[in-house]
Scaffold this motif. Structure first.
Motif, PDB file in Angstrom:
ATOM      1  N   LEU A   1       0.001 -13.869  12.454  1.00  0.00           N
ATOM      2  CA  LEU A   1      -0.146 -14.043  11.009  1.00  0.00           C
ATOM      3  C   LEU A   1      -1.592 -14.336  10.636  1.00  0.00           C
ATOM      4  CD1 LEU A   1       3.015 -16.175  10.159  1.00  0.00           C
ATOM      5  CD2 LEU A   1       2.561 -13.826   9.417  1.00  0.00           C
ATOM      6  N   ARG A   2      -1.974 -13.916   9.426  1.00  0.00           N
ATOM      7  CA  ARG A   2      -3.304 -14.194   8.899  1.00  0.00           C
ATOM      8  C   ARG A   2      -3.238 -15.377   7.938  1.00  0.00           C
ATOM      9  NH1 ARG A   2      -2.669  -8.766   8.128  1.00  0.00           N
ATOM     10  NH2 ARG A   2      -2.540  -9.074   5.863  1.00  0.00           N
ATOM     11  N   ALA A   3      -4.380 -16.010   7.727  1.00  0.00           N
ATOM     12  CA  ALA A   3      -4.434 -17.169   6.837  1.00  0.00           C
ATOM     13  C   ALA A   3      -3.942 -16.818   5.441  1.00  0.00           C
ATOM     14  CB  ALA A   3      -5.858 -17.715   6.779  1.00  0.00           C
ATOM     15  N   SER A   4      -4.307 -15.639   4.955  1.00  0.00           N
ATOM     16  CA  SER A   4      -3.901 -15.235   3.608  1.00  0.00           C
ATOM     17  C   SER A   4      -2.389 -15.074   3.491  1.00  0.00           C
ATOM     18  CB  SER A   4      -4.597 -13.922   3.234  1.00  0.00           C
ATOM     19  OG  SER A   4      -4.263 -12.889   4.159  1.00  0.00           O
ATOM     20  N   GLN A   5      -1.701 -14.850   4.615  1.00  0.00           N
ATOM     21  CA  GLN A   5      -0.250 -14.664   4.588  1.00  0.00           C
ATOM     22  C   GLN A   5       0.520 -15.984   4.589  1.00  0.00           C
ATOM     23  OE1 GLN A   5      -0.294 -12.019   8.131  1.00  0.00           O
ATOM     24  NE2 GLN A   5       0.848 -10.578   6.857  1.00  0.00           N
ATOM     25  N   VAL A   6      -0.103 -17.045   5.047  1.00  0.00           N
ATOM     26  CA  VAL A   6       0.616 -18.314   5.146  1.00  0.00           C
ATOM     27  C   VAL A   6       0.163 -19.334   4.109  1.00  0.00           C
ATOM     28  CG1 VAL A   6       0.974 -17.957   7.614  1.00  0.00           C
ATOM     29  CG2 VAL A   6      -0.972 -19.315   6.845  1.00  0.00           C
ATOM     30  N   ALA A   7      -1.003 -19.111   3.488  1.00  0.00           N
ATOM     31  CA  ALA A   7      -1.560 -20.121   2.590  1.00  0.00           C
ATOM     32  C   ALA A   7      -0.656 -20.391   1.390  1.00  0.00           C
ATOM     33  CB  ALA A   7      -2.954 -19.696   2.126  1.00  0.00           C
ATOM     34  N   ARG A   8      -0.165 -19.330   0.747  1.00  0.00           N
ATOM     35  CA  ARG A   8       0.624 -19.539  -0.469  1.00  0.00           C
ATOM     36  C   ARG A   8       1.945 -20.259  -0.200  1.00  0.00           C
ATOM     37  NH1 ARG A   8       2.129 -15.043  -5.141  1.00  0.00           N
ATOM     38  NH2 ARG A   8       3.315 -16.480  -6.483  1.00  0.00           N
ATOM     39  N   PRO A   9       2.760 -19.830   0.792  1.00  0.00           N
ATOM     40  CA  PRO A   9       3.998 -20.577   1.052  1.00  0.00           C
ATOM     41  C   PRO A   9       3.754 -22.042   1.401  1.00  0.00           C
ATOM     42  CG  PRO A   9       4.060 -18.446   2.145  1.00  0.00           C
ATOM     43  CD  PRO A   9       2.668 -18.621   1.636  1.00  0.00           C
ATOM     44  N   LEU A  10       2.710 -22.298   2.185  1.00  0.00           N
ATOM     45  CA  LEU A  10       2.415 -23.683   2.536  1.00  0.00           C
ATOM     46  C   LEU A  10       1.943 -24.467   1.321  1.00  0.00           C
ATOM     47  CD1 LEU A  10       0.651 -23.275   5.997  1.00  0.00           C
ATOM     48  CD2 LEU A  10       2.904 -24.243   5.560  1.00  0.00           C
TER      49      LEU A  10
END
Length: 343
Positions: free
Chosen positions: A249-258
């Motif tokens: 996973l990339r940072a841009s893919q996990v930032a919003r859910p977190l």
């Protein structure tokens, strides 16, 4: 150049140190007050101390550098004159020097990489403070003190002789329940020194990590005036808590859910008063994007202006929000280490 290197991750590991688009917003959300005296520490300090033996495979090589420079006590080469005798009456007595200039870079930097990896994976800390190297001979000690401004975690790595001739030299920590003594008091039993103070011996190749807000020190060393027989430690602080991502996973893919999960938790926390500390969790994400139940890695959360009985509820609310996350699918699994700062 060496000093600057401590402030970032080892080269070639950019995937594990992403620049999170919303890291500033996360940090600001969790600075929810100023540090005041925390008088209700009982039962809320769950993971404030780690002791790991056999920490670094190159420990003997590090120690050999020190031994060689003190091999002949009649020699007066420049390496013998780098030590500061640090004495503050009734507080500190030891000999110290900055560790990085003392050791050859090829010998010391692999140790720093190992230490930084551990801090990132277990604590969620992205950097190390410039480390000290200190030795303790007869009469050296540290009285109780705290290191709140330096970093959320302190470490002590022992290079003391494998066969010790000295006594003392233990890292001592005031047990958390002592700071709220009457709440945990019982007149049904006597209490002695070990009930109030936790001690960790300076065993060779042992890493000790602890919450530096707790009063701590070093018990007096007795039995030797020879530096080669002294308590010898590398010590400092883990700094810069920030999220760490490993995997596909990339940072841009996990930032919003977190971000959204942390936001919901922050809103719920507003009714729970002020808390202080660091709570770090590890979230394992399958290739399908489903997140497993978070694992609590480090927990030094204490109530500043809150009811300590609500600690379990606060933690449960956080784990509930982080345990219901769904991320995009990826080729392989990923692991997120997420440190949350409460200030």
């Amino acid at each position: 150049m060496r000093r600057a290197r401590l402030r970032r991750f080892p080269r070639g590991r950019s995937r594990s140190t992403p620049t999170w688009p919303s890291i500033t917003r996360w940090t600001n959300r969790f600075f929810v007050g100023l540090l005041r005296e925390a008088t209700l520490l009982r039962c809320l300090m769950k993971k404030y101390l780690w002791v790991e033996d056999g920490f670094y495979k190159g420990a003997r090589e590090l120690r050999s550098v020190f031994e060689e420079r003190f091999a002949d006590p009649r020699q007066g080469h420049s390496d013998r004159f780098v030590w500061d005798f640090w004495h503050v009456p009734d507080q500190y007595t030891l000999l110290r020097t900055p560790a990085m200039p003392y050791f050859p870079a090829a010998t010391f930097e692999p140790f720093l990489d190992r230490l930084a990896d551990w801090g990132r994976d277990v604590l969620g800390c992205a950097a190390l403070s410039p480390p000290w190297l200190s030795y303790y001979i007869e009469g050296c000690q540290q009285q109780f003190h705290s290191d709140v401004p330096h970093g959320p975690w302190a470490y002590v790595f022992s290079l003391s002789p494998p066969r010790q001739v000295f006594t003392g030299g233990e890292t001592m920590l005031l047990r958390p329940q002592v700071l709220d003594y009457w709440r945990s008091f019982s007149d049904a039993e006597d209490r002695e020194h070990a009930s109030f103070v936790e001690r960790v011996a300076p065993k060779f190749n042992r890493l000790t990590v602890f919450d530096p807000r707790l009063p701590h020190g070093v018990t007096p060393v007795k039995g030797t005036m020879d530096p080669r027989e002294a308590r010898l430690v590398v010590h400092g602080w883990f700094t810069e808590p920030r999220p760490c991502l490993r995997g596909a996973l990339r940072a841009s893919q996990v930032a919003r859910p977190l971000d959204e999960a942390v936001g919901r938790f922050t809103e719920a926390l507003a009714a729970e008063g002020l808390w202080h500390g660091v709570l770090s969790v590890r979230i394992k994400v399958a290739a399908s994007g489903l997140a497993a139940v978070p694992e609590v890695l480090a927990d030094t959360l204490v109530p500043v202006d809150a009811d300590p009985r609500n600690g379990k509820r606060v933690r449960a609310a956080l784990l509930r929000e982080l345990g219901n996350l769904k991320f995009p699918k990826a080729k392989t699994a990923s692991v997120i280490t997420l440190p949350l700062l409460f200030r």
